[in-house]
Motif scaffolding. Structure first.
Motif, short mmCIF file in Angstrom:
data_model
loop_
_atom_site.label_atom_id
_atom_site.label_comp_id
_atom_site.label_asym_id
_atom_site.label_seq_id
_atom_site.Cartn_x
_atom_site.Cartn_y
_atom_site.Cartn_z
N ILE A 176 -28.06 -63.54 116.52
CA ILE A 176 -27.34 -63.72 115.26
C ILE A 176 -27.92 -62.80 114.18
CG2 ILE A 176 -26.84 -65.36 113.40
CD1 ILE A 176 -26.88 -67.56 115.64
N GLU A 177 -29.24 -62.71 114.13
CA GLU A 177 -29.88 -61.81 113.16
C GLU A 177 -29.54 -60.35 113.44
OE1 GLU A 177 -31.54 -62.52 110.33
OE2 GLU A 177 -30.78 -64.53 110.80
N GLU A 178 -29.45 -60.01 114.70
CA GLU A 178 -29.08 -58.65 115.09
C GLU A 178 -27.68 -58.30 114.59
OE1 GLU A 178 -27.78 -56.38 119.21
OE2 GLU A 178 -29.25 -58.00 119.34
N MET A 179 -26.74 -59.25 114.72
CA MET A 179 -25.38 -59.02 114.27
C MET A 179 -25.31 -58.94 112.74
SD MET A 179 -23.44 -58.58 116.89
CE MET A 179 -24.88 -57.73 117.55
N LYS A 180 -26.12 -59.74 112.06
CA LYS A 180 -26.14 -59.69 110.60
C LYS A 180 -26.66 -58.35 110.10
CE LYS A 180 -26.41 -64.63 109.54
NZ LYS A 180 -27.19 -65.70 108.89
N LYS A 181 -27.62 -57.78 110.82
CA LYS A 181 -28.13 -56.46 110.44
C LYS A 181 -27.12 -55.37 110.76
CE LYS A 181 -33.02 -57.61 110.94
NZ LYS A 181 -34.28 -57.36 111.72
N LYS A 182 -26.45 -55.51 111.89
CA LYS A 182 -25.46 -54.51 112.28
C LYS A 182 -24.29 -54.50 111.30
CE LYS A 182 -22.45 -53.15 116.12
NZ LYS A 182 -22.06 -53.43 117.53
N TYR A 183 -23.83 -55.70 110.93
CA TYR A 183 -22.69 -55.83 110.02
C TYR A 183 -23.19 -56.34 108.66
CZ TYR A 183 -19.95 -55.44 114.34
OH TYR A 183 -19.41 -54.99 115.52
N TRP A 184 -24.17 -55.65 108.12
CA TRP A 184 -24.82 -56.08 106.87
C TRP A 184 -23.87 -56.10 105.68
CZ3 TRP A 184 -24.58 -52.59 102.91
CH2 TRP A 184 -24.27 -51.26 103.27
N ASP A 185 -22.80 -55.28 105.76
CA ASP A 185 -21.88 -55.17 104.63
C ASP A 185 -20.67 -56.10 104.76
OD1 ASP A 185 -20.92 -53.79 106.83
OD2 ASP A 185 -19.97 -52.21 105.65
N ALA A 186 -20.66 -56.96 105.79
CA ALA A 186 -19.54 -57.88 105.98
C ALA A 186 -19.62 -59.05 105.02
CB ALA A 186 -19.54 -58.39 107.42
N ASN A 187 -18.51 -59.71 104.80
CA ASN A 187 -18.50 -60.88 103.93
C ASN A 187 -19.14 -62.09 104.60
OD1 ASN A 187 -15.74 -59.25 103.32
ND2 ASN A 187 -16.58 -60.13 101.42
N HIS A 188 -18.92 -62.23 105.90
CA HIS A 188 -19.46 -63.38 106.63
C HIS A 188 -19.81 -62.98 108.06
CE1 HIS A 188 -17.84 -65.93 103.39
NE2 HIS A 188 -16.70 -65.22 103.52
#
Length: 226
Positions: free
Chosen positions: A40-52
């Motif tokens: 989950i943290e990996e995806m948040k870093k990959k898509y850091w500019d996403a809204n959610h």
């Protein structure tokens, strides 16, 4: 030991568009809660500019661990619907993250639920899902008169023959479940008038992946780098 276990062999991803909002689903096999958290943290870093970056995961043969997060979306419009898809599909040890880029139009609670569920369902279509089945690997020793009977009985009972070795005798290695073992041995002994020897080798999990039989030592074992 569970008799069968549905899980991912390979993860996958998919993207859907709802009223200009992008929903990107990424799905991955995991074995522990820490692996899920790291993913989950990996995806948040990959898509850091996403809204959610909403998430859900289930771990264990009986889904002993179930977690989900709406990550800022209205309560129960993202994580819980995603989790429901994973549970309803009966898939174990799996984590899903759905990334949303807001397109400027509100979807409402019903629209959000449908979008997040739809993204996970599309993502699962791009995954390789297998069912690991618990079975005994047994060795059957017979003479040349018995091999045809062995092949016929194994075929009618949908048993898997892993290997057959021909010397002065015939030695075949088969996979049988606990439910079929007694009936198979009984039928083959009757067909050969008792001219057969059975040796139990291992108890394993197996799965049919694109026509190939893969063996696993446990339902949680990964056989492919992901």
């Amino acid at each position: 030991m569970v008799n069968s276990y549905k899980c991912l062999y390979e993860g996958g991803s998919a993207e859907i568009i709802e009223k200009k909002s992008r929903f990107i689903a990424t799905i991955r096999p995991i074995n522990t809660e820490q692996e899920a958290i790291d993913f989950i943290e990996e995806m948040k870093k990959k898509y850091w500019d996403a809204n959610h970056n909403c998430s859900a995961y289930v771990i264990g043969s009986k889904n002993e661990i179930e977690r989900c997060s709406d990550d800022g979306e209205p309560s129960k419009t993202a994580g819980r619907p995603m989790l429901d898809v994973l549970v309803n599909e009966g898939i174990h040890n799996v984590a899903a993250v759905v990334t949303r880029y807001f397109g400027g139009t509100l979807l409402g609670t019903g629209g959000l639920v449908r979008a997040y569920q739809g993204a996970v369902k599309e993502g699962l279509l791009n995954c390789t899902i297998i069912e690991k089945i618990l079975a005994k690997k047994i060795e059957v020793i017979t003479d040349y008169n018995g091999i045809g009977k062995l092949q016929y009985i194994a075929s009618t009972m949908n048993l898997i023959t892993l290997d057959t070795v021909y010397t002065d005798i015939v030695t075949a290695t088969l996979l049988v479940t606990e439910e079929t073992e007694h009936a198979f041995c009984k039928k083959f002994l009757e067909a050969t008038n008792g001219k057969a020897i059975f040796n139990e080798l291992d108890k394993i999990y197996y799965a049919n992946v694109n026509g190939s039989i893969l063996e696993f030592t446990s339902p949680n074992e990964f056989s492919k780098e992901t």
